[in-house]
Design an enzyme around this catalytic site. Structure first.
Site, mmCIF file in Angstrom:
data_model
loop_
_atom_site.group_PDB
_atom_site.id
_atom_site.type_symbol
_atom_site.label_atom_id
_atom_site.label_comp_id
_atom_site.label_asym_id
_atom_site.label_seq_id
_atom_site.Cartn_x
_atom_site.Cartn_y
_atom_site.Cartn_z
ATOM 1 N N GLU A 289 25.284 52.051 37.876
ATOM 2 C CA GLU A 289 25.499 50.966 38.839
ATOM 3 C C GLU A 289 26.781 51.153 39.627
ATOM 4 O OE1 GLU A 289 25.915 47.980 35.981
ATOM 5 O OE2 GLU A 289 23.792 47.639 35.756
ATOM 6 N N TYR A 333 46.029 43.335 40.576
ATOM 7 C CA TYR A 333 46.111 44.521 39.704
ATOM 8 C C TYR A 333 47.297 45.422 40.000
ATOM 9 C CZ TYR A 333 41.102 43.340 40.082
ATOM 10 O OH TYR A 333 39.900 42.698 40.162
ATOM 11 N N CYS A 360 52.053 31.695 52.144
ATOM 12 C CA CYS A 360 53.250 31.087 51.554
ATOM 13 C C CYS A 360 53.266 31.424 50.070
ATOM 14 C CB CYS A 360 53.219 29.586 51.754
ATOM 15 S SG CYS A 360 53.138 29.184 53.474
HETATM 16 C C1 LIG Z 1 28.229 45.378 34.986
HETATM 17 C C2 LIG Z 1 28.881 46.114 36.101
HETATM 18 N N1 LIG Z 1 28.191 47.070 36.717
HETATM 19 C C3 LIG Z 1 28.719 47.753 37.753
HETATM 20 C C4 LIG Z 1 29.999 47.500 38.199
HETATM 21 C C5 LIG Z 1 30.501 48.285 39.359
HETATM 22 O O1 LIG Z 1 31.593 49.031 39.049
HETATM 23 P P1 LIG Z 1 32.279 49.955 40.135
HETATM 24 O O2 LIG Z 1 32.451 49.170 41.364
HETATM 25 O O3 LIG Z 1 33.556 50.323 39.502
HETATM 26 O O4 LIG Z 1 31.389 51.139 40.337
HETATM 27 C C6 LIG Z 1 30.765 46.524 37.567
HETATM 28 C C7 LIG Z 1 32.161 46.282 37.955
HETATM 29 O O5 LIG Z 1 33.076 46.893 37.444
HETATM 30 C C8 LIG Z 1 30.179 45.811 36.499
HETATM 31 O O6 LIG Z 1 30.859 44.843 35.903
HETATM 32 N N1 LIG Z 2 37.332 43.529 41.224
HETATM 33 C C1 LIG Z 2 37.816 44.714 40.560
HETATM 34 C C2 LIG Z 2 36.782 45.476 39.828
HETATM 35 C C3 LIG Z 2 35.972 44.649 38.920
HETATM 36 C C4 LIG Z 2 34.612 45.134 39.007
HETATM 37 C C5 LIG Z 2 33.584 44.255 38.410
HETATM 38 N N2 LIG Z 2 33.390 44.446 36.979
HETATM 39 C C6 LIG Z 2 38.613 45.551 41.523
HETATM 40 O O1 LIG Z 2 38.894 45.104 42.596
HETATM 41 O O2 LIG Z 2 39.024 46.638 41.219
#
Ligand SMILES: Cc1ncc(COP(=O)(O)O)c(C=O)c1O
Ligand SMILES: N[C@@H](CCCC[NH3+])C(=O)O
Length: 432
Positions: A289, A333, A360
């Site tokens: 994914e 992060y 702000c």
């Molecule tokens: C269950 C699941 N699948 C896929 C992803 C997609 O991950 P990435 O965008 O790092 O490929 C995430 C986010 O980290 C996730 O939580």
């Molecule tokens: N939102 C995160 C990643 C999390 C992905 C979903 N599990 C980022 O910006 O790096």
């Protein structure tokens, strides 16, 4: 340049072959640009690698949390990608794009009863159930409808992916999934197999995001297949699908490596096939994914520079007309980004500064320790690279700032609006 869709001509930054300064003038700033050709190319790297290394049935699912808007689901449909969705909102958007929900996998650690009903109303292909309560809720709704609903179970293989702690998800103490190590994975599998209106098609894991570490996915595959083999030998259950989640990292800054996705998929395939042979089980249909590695390097954000503040002996600030509402990733992060002064790339970058937003909030920082040309000033165009993932999808209206539009670029000279800029009226549309 950190990505080959970035080039320079006459001191100006080109993205996907188009002049970013001109695009900023035409569409205004802040502005999200998306390189449609790059999105499609990234999809094809995955679809071809899956076909070559895993064979028929195996396929990538776009993790649409990375960037969810109507046009992206149209592109995924055209590219033959499955999708991963996590909310009724993502489902609604995919449906508006004409995406067949039968190809969709519904994740999340807490699907509401409403989510379950809504997605079943529209023929969701698969739920990736996180816990026993979800299985109970899915069973109850499927029974009410007299259907048998396909599900996968999210398990935690207990792997540390060596990424930011906040985006590591496959460890035993994660809020997501059931741990193999504690025996809960086996318990939920047996519980699910007893449900008359649920069809267990396999297992899922996701170890984390922005992962570069060697062999993380190979180890996850082996642990998951060992679990699958145990379920087969101990309980006669044969796993048909194994989804190894997303997570491959992209290049934000020069020191990030360039991942060869085809080679990575080949390594995972070799590890999975080897494990199946050793364990004496058939290779399940393998899915992954990817989110970030489909859209990350296809995105670029443009801002207009406003105030430049110098504090002699301390630090310098360059403020832009957006900030944490359109890109919260440094605030969340401490994420790294490459910032470029798009209209002055012929000048040496030797002015150290923090690029900050207009909110702000002292933490409203896009990036620290940036070098820009000394002449940086009001009206210049600042580009932040690799913003295609988890920027628009995580954007907010903090300080009542309207969200920027998404302009798609294709064919080296064409651009079109995929998401329009929010207006001031949009901000009040729900206010009574
Ligand atoms: C269950 C699941 N699948 C896929 C992803 C997609 O991950 P990435 O965008 O790092 O490929 C995430 C986010 O980290 C996730 O939580
Ligand atoms: N939102 C995160 C990643 C999390 C992905 C979903 N599990 C980022 O910006 O790096």
């Amino acid at each position: 340049m950190i990505c080959d869709n970035l080039t320079v001509s006459n001191g100006r930054l080109l993205f996907a072959g188009q002049d970013t300064v001109e695009l900023a003038r035409q569409y205004g700033t802040p502005l999200y640009l998306m390189d449609e050709d790059r999105i499609r190319a990234n999809c094809r790297v995955y679809t071809e690698a899956f076909r070559r290394h895993f064979g028929p049935g195996a396929r990538p699912l776009y993790a649409s949390k990375a960037n969810s808007f109507q046009r992206i689901y149209e592109i995924m449909r055209e590219e033959g990608m499955g999708i991963d969705v996590v909310s009724s909102g993502e489902i609604y958007t995919a449906l508006r794009a004409g995406y067949d929900l039968g190809q969709a996998y519904f994740h999340s650690n807490n699907k509401t009863d409403e989510d379950i009903r809504y997605s079943m109303d529209h023929g969701i292909g698969y739920f990736v159930a996180d816990n026993v309560e979800e299985i109970k809720a899915i069973e109850a709704e499927a029974a009410r409808r007299g259907i048998k609903q396909r599900v996968l179970l999210r398990l935690t293989p207990g792997i540390d992916p060596h990424t930011y702690e906040a985006i590591a998800t496959g460890k035993v103490d994660s809020k997501f999934g059931s741990a193999i190590e504690t025996g809960q994975a086996e318990e939920i599998t047996l519980f699910t197999l007893r449900q008359p209106h649920v069809e267990l098609v396999g297992f899922h894991c996701h170890v984390g995001s922005q992962v570069f570490a060697e062999d993380v996915f190979e180890r996850a595959a082996v642990i998951m297949l060992e679990f699958a083999a145990h379920m087969e030998k101990a309980h006669g259950y044969q796993t048909r699908q194994l989804d190894l989640g997303g997570g491959y990292g992209v290049r934000y800054v020069e020191y990030d490596p360039v991942l060869n996705v085809d080679a990575k998929v080949a390594q995972v395939a070799a590890a999975a096939k080897g494990a199946c042979a050793r364990l004496g089980i058939a290779l399940p249909e393998i899915h992954m994914e990817p989110g970030r590695s489909i859209v990350g390097d296809a995105g670029l954000t443009l801002y207009t520079v406003g105030t430049v503040k110098e504090i002699p002996g301390y630090k310098n600030y360059v403020s832009v007309d957006g900030g944490m509402p359109d890109n919260p990733r440094f605030a969340l992060y401490g994420a790294s980004y490459t910032c470029l002064l798009a209209n002055k790339l012929d000048q040496p970058a030797e002015f150290p500064c923090s690029v900050v937003g207009r909110c702000c909030e002292s933490g409203d920082i896009i990036q620290e320790h940036v070098l820009l040309p000394r002449s940086v000033g009001r009206g210049d165009i600042l580009a932040v690279c690799t913003t295609g993932a988890y920027n628009y999808s995580m954007a907010s209206n903090y300080n009542r700032l309207p969200r920027p539009p998404i302009v798609m670029l294709r064919g080296g000279n064409e651009s079109y609006v995929a998401v329009r800029r929010e207006s001031l009226e949009d901000l009040c549309r729900n206010d009574l």
